[in-house]
Design a protein around this motif. Sequence first.
Motif, short mmCIF file in Angstrom:
data_model
loop_
_atom_site.label_atom_id
_atom_site.label_comp_id
_atom_site.label_asym_id
_atom_site.label_seq_id
_atom_site.Cartn_x
_atom_site.Cartn_y
_atom_site.Cartn_z
N TRP A 44 27.08 -33.79 49.24
CA TRP A 44 28.26 -34.58 48.91
C TRP A 44 29.44 -33.68 48.52
O TRP A 44 30.59 -33.99 48.83
N ALA A 45 29.15 -32.57 47.88
CA ALA A 45 30.21 -31.64 47.51
C ALA A 45 30.93 -31.11 48.75
O ALA A 45 32.11 -30.76 48.69
N VAL A 46 30.25 -31.06 49.88
CA VAL A 46 30.86 -30.57 51.12
C VAL A 46 31.59 -31.70 51.86
O VAL A 46 32.70 -31.51 52.34
N ILE A 47 30.99 -32.88 51.97
CA ILE A 47 31.58 -33.94 52.78
C ILE A 47 32.31 -35.01 51.98
O ILE A 47 32.98 -35.86 52.56
N GLY A 48 32.21 -34.98 50.67
CA GLY A 48 32.76 -36.04 49.83
C GLY A 48 34.25 -35.97 49.56
O GLY A 48 34.77 -36.84 48.88
N ASN A 49 34.94 -34.96 50.08
CA ASN A 49 36.38 -34.89 49.91
C ASN A 49 37.03 -35.38 51.20
O ASN A 49 36.99 -34.71 52.22
N PHE A 50 37.66 -36.56 51.13
CA PHE A 50 38.29 -37.15 52.32
C PHE A 50 39.36 -36.25 52.92
O PHE A 50 39.62 -36.30 54.12
N GLU A 65 47.25 -36.95 52.26
CA GLU A 65 47.79 -37.26 50.94
C GLU A 65 46.98 -38.38 50.32
O GLU A 65 46.41 -39.21 51.02
N GLY A 66 46.91 -38.38 49.02
CA GLY A 66 46.21 -39.45 48.31
C GLY A 66 44.82 -39.10 47.86
O GLY A 66 44.13 -39.94 47.27
N GLY A 67 44.36 -37.88 48.13
CA GLY A 67 43.03 -37.47 47.67
C GLY A 67 41.94 -38.38 48.17
O GLY A 67 41.82 -38.63 49.38
N ASN A 68 41.14 -38.90 47.23
CA ASN A 68 40.03 -39.80 47.56
C ASN A 68 40.31 -41.22 47.10
O ASN A 68 39.38 -42.02 46.95
N ALA A 69 41.57 -41.54 46.86
CA ALA A 69 41.94 -42.89 46.43
C ALA A 69 41.99 -43.82 47.64
O ALA A 69 42.35 -43.41 48.75
N GLU A 70 41.65 -45.07 47.41
CA GLU A 70 41.75 -46.06 48.47
C GLU A 70 43.17 -46.04 49.04
O GLU A 70 44.14 -46.00 48.30
N GLY A 71 43.26 -46.02 50.36
CA GLY A 71 44.56 -45.95 51.03
C GLY A 71 45.02 -44.53 51.33
O GLY A 71 46.05 -44.35 51.98
N ASN A 90 37.40 -47.11 51.36
CA ASN A 90 36.57 -47.23 50.16
C ASN A 90 35.95 -45.88 49.87
O ASN A 90 35.52 -45.17 50.78
N TYR A 91 35.89 -45.53 48.58
CA TYR A 91 35.30 -44.26 48.16
C TYR A 91 34.46 -44.53 46.93
O TYR A 91 34.94 -45.12 45.95
N ASP A 92 33.19 -44.13 46.96
CA ASP A 92 32.29 -44.33 45.84
C ASP A 92 31.50 -43.04 45.61
O ASP A 92 30.49 -42.79 46.27
N ALA A 93 31.99 -42.21 44.67
CA ALA A 93 31.33 -40.93 44.39
C ALA A 93 29.93 -41.13 43.84
O ALA A 93 29.02 -40.35 44.14
N SER A 120 27.62 -41.53 54.36
CA SER A 120 26.92 -41.57 53.08
C SER A 120 25.83 -40.51 53.01
O SER A 120 25.33 -40.04 54.03
N VAL A 121 25.49 -40.17 51.77
CA VAL A 121 24.42 -39.20 51.50
C VAL A 121 23.44 -39.84 50.55
O VAL A 121 23.84 -40.40 49.52
N GLU A 122 22.16 -39.73 50.87
CA GLU A 122 21.11 -40.23 49.98
C GLU A 122 20.11 -39.13 49.69
O GLU A 122 19.81 -38.30 50.57
N GLU A 123 19.60 -39.13 48.49
CA GLU A 123 18.55 -38.18 48.08
C GLU A 123 17.27 -38.53 48.83
O GLU A 123 16.93 -39.70 48.98
N ALA A 124 16.56 -37.52 49.31
CA ALA A 124 15.27 -37.71 49.98
C ALA A 124 14.22 -36.90 49.22
O ALA A 124 14.54 -36.11 48.33
N ASP A 125 12.97 -37.09 49.57
CA ASP A 125 11.87 -36.38 48.91
C ASP A 125 12.01 -34.88 49.06
O ASP A 125 12.53 -34.38 50.06
N GLY A 126 11.52 -34.17 48.07
CA GLY A 126 11.46 -32.72 48.14
C GLY A 126 12.80 -32.02 48.03
O GLY A 126 12.97 -30.93 48.58
N GLY A 127 13.77 -32.62 47.36
CA GLY A 127 15.07 -31.99 47.19
C GLY A 127 15.93 -32.00 48.45
O GLY A 127 16.91 -31.28 48.55
N LYS A 128 15.56 -32.83 49.40
CA LYS A 128 16.32 -32.95 50.64
C LYS A 128 17.28 -34.13 50.54
O LYS A 128 17.26 -34.89 49.57
#
Length: 178
Positions: A44-50, A65-71, A90-93, A120-128
């Motif tokens: 998420w640290a890599v892809i989470g910045n719009f 412009e606008g960072g990660n704010a809606e719009g 929509n942005y949900d950290a 989206s990013v989800e936690e998986a087993d084994g730290g993946k």
Amino acid sequence: MLRCLALLLALTPAVLALPAAAHGPTRQKVTETVEINAPADKVWAVIGNFQDMSWHPAVTKTEGEGGNAEGAKRTLTLDGGGLIHESLLNYDADKKSLKYQITDVDVKVLPVNNYSSWLSVEEADGGKSVVTWKGAFYRGYMNNDPPPELNDEAAVKAVKGVYRGGLDNLKKLLEAGG
């Protein structure tokens, strides 16, 4: 009067069939995923910045412009010079997800219309982690009988190519320690 009514009743099935013959494009959907041998927070640290899509190999520059704010807005400059203009819906950290739409793109760059996407990013087993990129869109030609380069198959193929290229490169970068 009866003659008019009989004619109207005789024509009704043909008239009702006309809208079916004029059916336009159908909304297409694509979902691609990748499992990455890295924790979800790191991904998420890599892809989470719009405002930063440097992880995608087809993107040479991101301006916005606008960072990660809606719009928030961004313009992607692609390898080869094409531009894609997008807006953050929509942005949900906390949930590690963002949704955006294309506001302007030449169909020669990406043969789609009315495109929206969710990453989206989800936690998986084994730290993946598992990254999911999905989108919904219409083909590049909105009328009937599209040319081959703007039909449903061309749109789906192009979007799958964008997603696979990005996800495969993201996996490569993160698993190499990037």
